[in-house]
Design an enzyme around this catalytic site. Structure first.
Site, PDB file in Angstrom:
ATOM      1  N   GLU A 246       0.884  -1.173   0.000  1.00  0.00           N
ATOM      2  CA  GLU A 246       0.000   0.000   0.000  1.00  0.00           C
ATOM      3  C   GLU A 246       0.913   1.212   0.000  1.00  0.00           C
ATOM      4  O   GLU A 246       1.575   1.500   0.988  1.00  0.00           O
ATOM      5  CB  GLU A 246      -0.920  -0.024   1.222  1.00  0.00           C
ATOM      6  CG  GLU A 246      -2.155   0.865   1.056  1.00  0.00           C
ATOM      7  CD  GLU A 246      -1.942   2.291   1.537  1.00  0.00           C
ATOM      8  OE1 GLU A 246      -1.246   3.054   0.809  1.00  0.00           O
ATOM      9  OE2 GLU A 246      -2.442   2.639   2.598  1.00  0.00           O
ATOM     10  N   CYS A 280      -2.964   8.775   3.171  1.00  0.00           N
ATOM     11  CA  CYS A 280      -2.880   8.436   1.753  1.00  0.00           C
ATOM     12  C   CYS A 280      -4.221   8.543   1.040  1.00  0.00           C
ATOM     13  O   CYS A 280      -4.270   8.520  -0.189  1.00  0.00           O
ATOM     14  CB  CYS A 280      -2.294   7.039   1.573  1.00  0.00           C
ATOM     15  SG  CYS A 280      -3.053   5.793   2.615  1.00  0.00           S
TER      16      CYS A 280
END
Length: 474
Positions: A246, A280
């Site tokens: 990720e 994010c």
């Protein structure tokens, strides 16, 4: 503050070089912690490998009971964890306690339940006289690398599914924000068998590389930057490890003319600047249709200007500092480069805050163009840009014209348009008329350079398993 490592069920001091850990709200050193030595990294992996022989064969019930106990002790020590997270990360204390701790506890409880629902498949007879079965089995030793923006939350996202599936874990939190993970080590050691959970401290070069490259590690899970992901994939290529990545994002926020502007303003004020924008999935790349562009910029600018930066222990603080001095400089540089274009206008913010700590003013930039760096590159700070668009086709193309593919949102009252646009966006998650909302039951993960693999949900649990075929002759 607990600063020892957890290796094979024992809390031990690191034997490597000492590294300072800072309070980003003041810039002061909280303490120095000795890194794990190469020998300690090896010992942690070998302890996990030895523990796997038994832990990998435990029943889902046993694994679930351990995860539930861990959830309970985190909840019981919620104030302690929140205070550590606030001091080490600069998060507002009330946010850490009220927002993050309950979500962290829920992740462990969800995967405790999910562990008991992970089934194989009785496939039947595909060859006369033979019965086939499909098993989902644990992989073995998982090396997990957690980031500095949500240290305890990301530790939970990595530990819970891996353990629920029957793996053993060696976790390395960021050397910038290790304190909650090390506190977790203290509590976990009396719940799980020795070696099932190991928690180390150290930098990527000194601890991360020998950990992820260890021949007995079967899988590496990273939440971090594209550069770190690229390094780990390259570093582990020769040993053909499974990787779970990720790697950040640059979330497009598509606002059509018919959107509820007040809802957009309220949403971006919250979801674009939460955790000082160090998220994010932050709502940081706004595309506003020409009919509402000016109104949105004006109202959003006024709203962002009311965000209160301050001391993490102040109940009225909405934004804390950035995580480190180096990151403060990166965010400041990105905004200065945007200002230097000549066509980008600072609506509010755009500067470091005077005084101690690593604070950057909540910033709104208008007039950004599709090819500008502020639109294309992740800033990871309290900085939101606004770009004008004409029509649906244009904005879908612009939204997808990005190396990132983690999160996105669409704001419109037209249900048909919401479905149509959502179907075309190349992002792991698309929200409609909201942003940022996550639940344990739903998968989180990206496309393109944002990585692959899922956190949370049953999909996240499956990522920590291997599919096996067993055929029995009869």
């Amino acid at each position: 503050m607990q600063h020892k490592l957890l290796i094979n069920g024992e809390l031990v001091s690191g034997e490597g070089e000492k590294q300072p850990v800072y309070n980003p709200a003041t810039g002061d050193v909280l303490l120095e912690i000795a890194e794990a030595s190469a020998e300690q990294v090896d010992a942690a992996v070998r302890a996990a490998d030895a523990a796997f022989a038994e832990w990998g064969q435990t029943t889902p019930k046993v694994r679930a009971e351990c995860l539930l106990k861990l959830a309970d002790v985190i909840e019981e020590n919620g104030q302690v964890f929140a205070e550590l997270e606030s001091r080490n990360c600069g998060k507002p204390l009330h946010s850490a306690f009220n927002d993050e701790i309950p979500a962290i506890v829920d992740v462990f409880r969800f995967f405790a339940g999910a562990a008991r629902c992970l089934n194989g498949l009785a496939a039947g007879e595909y060859l006369e006289g033979h019965t086939s079965m499909i098993r989902r089995d644990p992989l073995g030793v998982v090396a997990s690398i957690a980031p500095w923006n949500y240290p305890l939350m990301m530790a939970a996202w990595k530990l819970a599914p891996a353990l629920a599936a029957g793996n053993c874990v060696v976790l390395k939190p960021s050397e910038i924000t290790p304190l909650t993970a090390l506190k977790l080590a203290e509590l976990a050691k009396d719940i799980f068998p020795a070696g099932v959970i190991n928690i180390l401290f150290g930098r990527g070069k000194t601890v991360g590389d020998p950990l992820t490259g260890h021949p007995k590690v079967r899988m590496v899970s990273l939440t971090g930057s594209i550069a770190t992901g690229e390094h780990i994939i390259s570093h582990t290529a020769s040993s053909i490890k499974r990787t779970h990545m990720e790697l950040g994002g640059k979330a497009p926020v598509i606002v059509f003319d018919d959107a509820d502007i007040e809802a957009v303003v309220e949403g971006v004020r919250t979801f674009g600047y939460y955790n000082a924008g160090q998220d994010c999935t932050a709502a940081c790349r706004i595309y506003a249709q020409k009919g509402i562009y000016d109104t949105l910029v004006e109202k959003l600018g006024a709203a962002v200007a009311t965000l209160k930066s301050g001391a993490p222990d102040d109940e009225s603080t909405e934004l804390g500092p950035l995580s480190s001095l180096a990151h403060l400089e990166r965010v400041s540089k990105a905004v200065e480069e945007a200002k230097a274009t000549g066509h980008i206008k600072v609506i509010t913010g755009g500067e470091k805050r005077k005084g101690n700590g690593y604070y950057y003013a909540p910033t709104l930039l208008a007039g950004a163009l599709q090819d500008d760096a502020i639109v294309q590159k992740e800033v990871f700070g309290p900085v939101v840009s606004v770009t004008l668009f004409d029509n649906e086709e244009q904005v879908v193309n612009w939204a997808n014209d990005s190396q990132y593919g983690l999160a996105s949102s669409v704001w419109t009252k037209d249900v048909g348009r919401a479905h149509r646009v959502s179907a075309r966006l190349q992002y792991g998650c698309t929200w409609v008329n909201t942003h940022f909302m996550l639940v344990s039951e739903m998968p989180h993960g990206g496309q393109k350079l944002s990585g692959y693999g899922k956190d949370m949900s049953l999909y996240g649990l499956e990522d920590y398993t291997v599919v096996r075929h067993v055929m029995v002759k009869h």
